[in-house]
Scaffold this motif. Structure first.
Motif, mmCIF file in Angstrom:
data_model
loop_
_atom_site.group_PDB
_atom_site.id
_atom_site.type_symbol
_atom_site.label_atom_id
_atom_site.label_comp_id
_atom_site.label_asym_id
_atom_site.label_seq_id
_atom_site.Cartn_x
_atom_site.Cartn_y
_atom_site.Cartn_z
ATOM 1 N N SER A 18 0.832 -1.201 0.000
ATOM 2 C CA SER A 18 0.000 0.000 0.000
ATOM 3 C C SER A 18 0.864 1.248 0.000
ATOM 4 O O SER A 18 0.609 2.205 -0.731
ATOM 5 C CB SER A 18 -0.896 0.029 1.236
ATOM 6 N N LYS B 198 1.273 3.952 -2.902
ATOM 7 C CA LYS B 198 0.869 5.337 -2.667
ATOM 8 C C LYS B 198 2.006 6.288 -3.017
ATOM 9 O O LYS B 198 1.776 7.326 -3.637
ATOM 10 C CB LYS B 198 0.445 5.532 -1.214
ATOM 11 N N THR C 22 -0.205 7.822 -5.823
ATOM 12 C CA THR C 22 -1.250 8.705 -5.278
ATOM 13 C C THR C 22 -0.718 9.628 -4.198
ATOM 14 O O THR C 22 -1.436 10.041 -3.307
ATOM 15 C CB THR C 22 -2.444 7.903 -4.725
ATOM 16 N N ASN C 23 0.552 9.952 -4.306
ATOM 17 C CA ASN C 23 1.128 10.881 -3.346
ATOM 18 C C ASN C 23 1.008 12.299 -3.891
ATOM 19 O O ASN C 23 1.986 12.969 -4.148
ATOM 20 C CB ASN C 23 2.602 10.507 -3.123
ATOM 21 N N THR D 256 -5.651 13.154 -4.096
ATOM 22 C CA THR D 256 -5.709 11.697 -3.944
ATOM 23 C C THR D 256 -5.238 11.280 -2.559
ATOM 24 O O THR D 256 -4.768 10.171 -2.368
ATOM 25 C CB THR D 256 -4.842 10.993 -4.995
ATOM 26 N N GLU D 257 -5.388 12.193 -1.603
ATOM 27 C CA GLU D 257 -4.870 11.889 -0.262
ATOM 28 C C GLU D 257 -5.530 10.645 0.316
ATOM 29 O O GLU D 257 -4.887 9.865 1.017
ATOM 30 C CB GLU D 257 -5.127 13.067 0.684
ATOM 31 N N TRP E 3 -6.278 4.908 -2.084
ATOM 32 C CA TRP E 3 -5.356 3.775 -1.954
ATOM 33 C C TRP E 3 -5.658 2.804 -3.077
ATOM 34 O O TRP E 3 -6.588 2.014 -2.976
ATOM 35 C CB TRP E 3 -5.524 3.098 -0.588
ATOM 36 N N ASN F 88 -4.819 -1.507 -1.064
ATOM 37 C CA ASN F 88 -4.956 -1.445 0.392
ATOM 38 C C ASN F 88 -4.981 -2.855 0.927
ATOM 39 O O ASN F 88 -5.235 -3.814 0.188
ATOM 40 C CB ASN F 88 -6.221 -0.677 0.798
#
Lengths: 266, 564
Positions: free
Chosen positions: B23, B27, B31-32, B36-37, B40, B43
């Protein structure tokens, strides 16, 4: 008279040029920015009431505008629709739809202002758009109300605005007809044109990609791998670091931050 | 027959230790960024547990996936196309941020900036959405390791269902609890309901490898896909207003690298490889009337890459020989179809998911060893699989639409492997009858053992590369829009900027970095990165050049160190 020429003879064509040119430009160069920018993730209780009310309202309003502006008075009279009948139906339907639209947009603006995350995601562009949009709706609704409650007019918009509107398509603008119209109609028309001018540059563009084709396309979409390369620079949109508020644009933020020094967490 | 290739994944749940490395690395890679906080793509859920977003499996509430209409045809659970268009202005069952969680950071600055005082400064949690103070009440793995299960365990939709069917047999008393981890990515389904829900047609399946992607330029943010996906693996980027999802790390796969989650998996539990399937039969298979037959129907779709008929059809479809070879060596095909130990997640959603799971034997083994039994004895294990219905039924709700027999069979094979290989390891005469008991031979068990337990890198990941030589002419064209002032204008690119010149296309860049990495002993950096760092190619082998700023000579800058 000069002003009439500018407003009713030139401005409409300028408006169309900006609208069409803006849409084409945006479609070609800003597909990525072409979105509803939905805020449903943040809040959905008020949205559930306000958004359908506004959208369905405005759809009926659009249909009403098309009927009122495109169909000449002579035609409806020819099929036996009396002036009275036409107006009862038009005003009845128009005011219901108009009020639904206004209440809907009212709820949406209230929601935008009071819900923290939604307000944080509201840009200056959005605010400008809302002002013009609400003004257009208010002016439009007031024309309807004036024609119901105001002094009875012998000459209605069907004798002034509509012929002018139709004449625009033959490039022979009937400026005189429009100059006859009452102030409320003129104001509504002007605000309406302002709305169409800013349209391509606001979030309203999503209306032009209303997904009607969804009803006809196959469920499963296959596409071949794209040969087109993608730039890998950090400058791509949508790749701003975490902690960047919604309303800040990526590029401006990056510059601003490099001036102010790093404040994001590392 | 229309043969198509599909990149698939198998996860061996027995090996998952729930470390969340997949995960976190996913991320960091994808999605960093702002918007997109809470996203995931990968996950890891503790089961029993509610999952992420909370209770996503409760399709009565979320209406994801497909169902059958009265005539037995597939229809989306959200209703007809017209109905969805009419409800587009406010999507009726879209999860709210509260169903995920409000992402946060901490006000670390206070720790250093606070004026001198009597109290210790604290870093207060700040919402990443509003920037205001926030109270942390939930996260993507709040119920990790059965945290709070005594109070919240009943909220797991699968527990609810099993309880309903087995009259409250699941008790969350400490001694009776079983637990395992379920890592989840996008399923890259053969019959994706997200795609079918998308009003713009922006979600598509790649013909070459079956990866399901969202065209970011065509997505208009109607957010129907979020409701449509029963796994809730499409997320709404609230900053860009676009849907985003797991891409199966296609830029890596195209050059033969495994996905980030697979590469970094500590337990080495992920397998990547090709399936061949008959695209013409997918809809028919997904419309199988009985939910419990869906697993079998899905397995039927998977074509044997050794079958001459399939080979001929594949050639006709233009599938490269190299890809056919990869399909024959595919570990996912072996685990799903040859050994039949990998099962699809929630086949009852009728999306034909292409990420398969080998159900964990560990809940049973753990229970046996806790009670002092020999957890590697074939007889004890076989008996326990029959006796310990709760874990089996729970697994069946996840993987076979409730058919416990299939799960028992799979667990039986895993148990047989354990018992059989113990004899081998101890130098005893291997007991062929154990293998026969589960319908296998000793040799097959050996091979399955090699794939599951030894799991060499090149056997876990059999990834044919994309054939970019055809598209090569296009590659160096660059984007016509990234001129100065254009919409894709690149910051600081130009003759004097830090990343001067045109950016290299991602495939070319990745290719060079890969070659560099394969041939050098040190860190893979490469001059062609031109001041940028490509972490997708970083294998942890030293620090890529450019990751950290160069140390200034003759000055020991305390701030220029690893923290920046």
């Amino acid at each position: 008279m000069n002003w009439d020429v500018v407003l009713w003879g030139i401005l409409p064509y300028v408006m169309v040029a900006i609208l069409v040119g803006g849409l084409v430009w945006r479609y070609r160069y800003d597909q990525f920015g072409w979105t509803t920018r939905s805020s449903q993730l943040y809040e959905s209780r008020l949205l559930r009431i306000g958004s359908p009310l506004f959208h369905f309202g405005i759809l009926v309003v659009i249909v009403g505008h098309v009927i009122g502006l495109v169909i000449p008075k002579a035609w409806t009279e020819a099929v036996g629709v009396s002036e009275e009948m036409y107006h009862v139906v038009a005003l009845g339907l128009g005011s219901v739809a108009g009020i639904a639209t206004l209440v809907g947009v009212g709820i949406l603006v209230y929601r935008r202002r009071t819900t923290g995350p939604v307000f944080a995601a509201t840009t200056k562009n959005d605010k400008t758009m809302y002002v013009v949009l609400v003004a257009a709706i208010l002016a439009g609704l007031s024309t309807t109300l004036i024609s119901v409650f105001g002094p009875h007019e012998e000459v209605t918009y069907r004798d002034t605005v509509s012929p002018w509107f139709r004449s625009l398509f033959w490039f022979q603008p009937d400026i005189a007809s429009m100059a006859e119209a009452s102030f409320a109609f003129k104001l509504h028309t002007l605000i309406g044109m302002a709305l169409f001018i800013i349209w391509p540059f606001t979030r309203l563009v999503h209306a032009f990609t209303a997904p009607v084709q969804y009803l006809f396309r196959p469920y499963i979409v296959y596409r071949s791998r794209d040969g087109r390369p993608v730039p890998t620079s950090s400058g791509r949109r949508g790749w701003a670091p975490i902690g960047t508020p919604d309303r800040e644009r990526d590029r401006g933020r990056r510059r601003g931050r490099s001036d102010a020094g790093s404040t994001t967490r590392r | 027959m229309r043969v198509m290739a599909q990149m698939g994944m198998v996860m061996n749940l027995d090996k998952c230790i729930g470390c969340h490395t997949c995960s976190v690395t996913c991320k960091q890679a994808w999605t960093n960024r702002a918007g997109t906080e809470y996203v995931w793509f990968n996950n890891v859920e503790t089961r029993p547990g509610q999952g992420y977003p909370r209770r996503y499996e409760d399709q009565e509430q979320w209406r994801g996936g497909w169902t059958l209409n009265k005539r037995g045809n597939l229809k989306l659970r959200t209703g007809s196309r017209l109905k969805r268009l009419l409800t587009i202005f406010s999507s009726p069952v879209q999860p709210k941020l509260a169903d995920y969680y409000e992402p946060w950071t901490y006000d670390y600055r206070t720790l250093t900036d606070a004026p001198l005082g009597d109290d210790f400064p604290v870093a207060r949690p700040k919402s990443l959405i509003t920037g205001e103070d926030t109270k942390i009440t939930w996260s993507a793995n709040w119920d990790d390791d059965l945290g709070g299960v005594a109070e919240l365990g009943h909220l797991d939709p699968v527990v609810e269902k099993v309880r309903r069917e087995s009259e409250d047999k699941i008790k969350f008393q400490f001694e009776q609890t079983f637990m395992f981890y379920l890592p989840r990515i996008c399923e890259h389904c053969l019959n994706p309901s997200c795609m079918a829900s998308c009003p713009s047609g922006a979600i598509y399946k790649r013909e070459e490898d079956g990866i399901v992607l969202v065209d970011q330029d065509r997505c208009r943010g109607w957010r129907q896909c979020i409701t449509g996906c029963p796994y809730k693996k499409i997320y709404f980027n609230h900053r860009t207003g676009k849907a985003e999802k797991c891409t199966l790390c296609y830029p890596r796969l195209e050059v033969g690298l495994p996905t980030v989650c697979s590469e970094t998996c500590v337990g080495r539990l992920r397998y990547l490889g090709l399936f061949l399937y008959d695209a013409d039969k997918v809809t028919e298979a997904a419309a199988t009337p009985d939910e419990q037959d869906l697993y079998e129907a899905q397995l039927e779709l998977m074509l044997d890459p050794n079958d001459p008929e399939v080979i001929a059809a594949a050639r006709e479809q233009g599938i490269e020989d190299e890809w056919m070879d990869a399909a024959r060596r595919s570990p996912v095909y072996a685990l799903a179809k040859t050994y039949r130990v990998a099962l699809p997640l929630h086949p009852e959603y009728r999306t034909m998911p292409m990420v398969w799971y080998i159900p964990p034997l560990s809940p049973i083994v753990d229970l046996l060893s806790e009670q002092g039994h020999d957890a590697e004895n074939a007889g004890t294990l076989f008996g326990a699989i029959e006796a310990l219905r709760i874990p089996v039924e729970y697994l069946a709700e996840l993987f076979t639409a409730g058919d416990a027999d299939i799960v028992s069979t799979v667990l039986g094979k895993l148990a047989a492997m354990r018992a059989f290989m113990r004899d081998v390891a101890l130098g005893n005469e291997p007991d062929e009858s154990i293998a026969e008991h589960v319908g296998m031979t000793g040799a097959e068990i050996h091979e399955m053992y090699r794939l599951l337990a030894i799991a060499k890198y090149e056997e876990r990941y059999v990834i044919p590369t994309a054939h970019y030589e055809q598209a090569h002419e296009l590659e160096e064209l660059g984007c016509s829009l990234d001129f100065d002032g254009g919409p894709y204008e690149l910051d600081a690119s130009g003759p004097f900027g830090e990343a001067s010149g045109r950016p290299a296309p991602v495939a070319v860049e990745t290719f060079h970095a890969l070659r560099d990495r394969q041939t050098s002993d040190g860190a893979a950096a490469g001059d062609d990165l031109r001041g940028r760092v490509n972490l997708l190619n970083w294998d942890g082998n030293g620090a890529p050049r450019g990751l950290f700023p160069a140390k200034r000579p003759a000055e020991d800058d305390p701030e220029g160190g690893a923290g920046r």
